[in-house]
Design an enzyme around this catalytic site. Sequence first.
Site, PDB file in Angstrom:
ATOM      1  N   ILE A   1      57.750  49.562 -51.282  1.00  0.00           N
ATOM      2  CA  ILE A   1      59.163  49.915 -51.149  1.00  0.00           C
ATOM      3  C   ILE A   1      59.887  48.935 -52.053  1.00  0.00           C
ATOM      4  CG2 ILE A   1      61.138  50.161 -49.601  1.00  0.00           C
ATOM      5  CD1 ILE A   1      59.184  50.860 -47.374  1.00  0.00           C
TER       6      ILE A   1
ATOM      7  N   TYR B   1      69.609  37.823 -36.195  1.00  0.00           N
ATOM      8  CA  TYR B   1      70.652  36.921 -35.713  1.00  0.00           C
ATOM      9  C   TYR B   1      70.531  36.575 -34.230  1.00  0.00           C
ATOM     10  CZ  TYR B   1      75.083  34.523 -35.207  1.00  0.00           C
ATOM     11  OH  TYR B   1      76.030  33.563 -34.942  1.00  0.00           O
TER      12      TYR B   1
ATOM     13  N   THR C   1      68.769  47.209 -47.013  1.00  0.00           N
ATOM     14  CA  THR C   1      69.320  45.955 -47.509  1.00  0.00           C
ATOM     15  C   THR C   1      69.790  46.107 -48.951  1.00  0.00           C
ATOM     16  OG1 THR C   1      67.772  44.757 -46.107  1.00  0.00           O
ATOM     17  CG2 THR C   1      68.878  43.492 -47.812  1.00  0.00           C
TER      18      THR C   1
ATOM     19  N   ARG D   1      65.531  37.171 -43.796  1.00  0.00           N
ATOM     20  CA  ARG D   1      66.836  37.710 -43.422  1.00  0.00           C
ATOM     21  C   ARG D   1      67.031  37.812 -41.911  1.00  0.00           C
ATOM     22  NH1 ARG D   1      70.153  40.273 -47.572  1.00  0.00           N
ATOM     23  NH2 ARG D   1      69.036  40.333 -49.543  1.00  0.00           N
TER      24      ARG D   1
ATOM     25  N   TYR E   1      60.141  46.996 -40.495  1.00  0.00           N
ATOM     26  CA  TYR E   1      60.539  46.210 -41.666  1.00  0.00           C
ATOM     27  C   TYR E   1      60.532  44.746 -41.265  1.00  0.00           C
ATOM     28  CZ  TYR E   1      63.508  44.842 -45.682  1.00  0.00           C
ATOM     29  OH  TYR E   1      64.020  44.254 -46.821  1.00  0.00           O
TER      30      TYR E   1
ATOM     31  N   LYS F   1      56.754  47.834 -43.662  1.00  0.00           N
ATOM     32  CA  LYS F   1      57.180  47.241 -44.925  1.00  0.00           C
ATOM     33  C   LYS F   1      57.051  45.738 -44.765  1.00  0.00           C
ATOM     34  CE  LYS F   1      61.010  46.571 -48.169  1.00  0.00           C
ATOM     35  NZ  LYS F   1      62.441  46.806 -48.484  1.00  0.00           N
TER      36      LYS F   1
END
Length: 321
Positions: free
Chosen positions: A211, A112, A48, A142, A137, A166
């Site tokens: 991270i 999405y 990202t 997001r 992740y 993460k």
Amino acid sequence: MKLLKGSIAALITPFTDDAEQSVDREKLAGLVKLHADSKTAAVVPCGTTGESPTLLKEEWNAVLSTTIEAARDTTLKVIPGTGSNSTREALRLTERAAELGADACLVVTPYYNRPSPEGILAHFQELDKVGIPLILYNIPSRTGIDLGADLIIELCEKCPSIAGLKASNSDLDQITEVIYRSAQLDRPFSVFSGDDSLILPILSVGGVGVISVAANIMPRVMDELVASFMRSDLNQSRTIMHAIHGFCRALLKSGSNPAPIKSIMNRTGMKVGSCRKPLVDLSEDKAEALVHELQMMLAKLSGHHIPYDEVLSKIVDTATE
């Protein structure tokens, strides 16, 4: 499979400062060398922070191959982002990363299209077939999906390649549960803070590193934060966390990542270019507020005699130009 740990930099992608905004491979190699010289454990290109949604296929390959080549003959590991909301695309990227010699892959939850838990499991079971270590992740802000502890553990149990998480959901209860339940797995499992402002709380419940976005400009500070905790110097790690907390929060809140970190990097003279649209540079007032937070952070670090990265000393001069 060895335990992945330490301070890992979520690497920005530098672009040329012209209409084409091409990937600046020479600048990228220089950034990788900076991390190799700064005790950073690994870098994450094409994530990202690296503006992966705007990278063309050939650019993704260029970023990863440049990073791997620049990290060769160093101790720096390379963990590219290979996630997608298309299982076929995520599989292609993961296979390509393995072919190029990546050490592991960071794979975001499909976004999405909002798959069911069964769909998420099927997605990661396909990627598991590649055989390269995978780091989940979890970033619901997001993706629209927050992986629960039960699903994370199920994914780990059914996908032997999953080597870590993460955690970017700020849910310390969930993160703590994942850490103590993952101890029952038959292999090492690493939990990393995905929020720079929560590094120490996550380390305190069993996390093994971060991270980090902020590591782009202060890799030595972030390394010392994690390393001091690991050597049980809690006073040092707490002092660093208190010093950087305000800046890390401002970095997250002042604009969509990586616009804030690129703004700071450019002001230090690192010349990494602007973000690609639809992301835009920070407004002048937001950039100045971020610089102010950084200056306060540096004052706190200096006050406690904690050395910080040389590049940050330039921010005082650039802020007054």
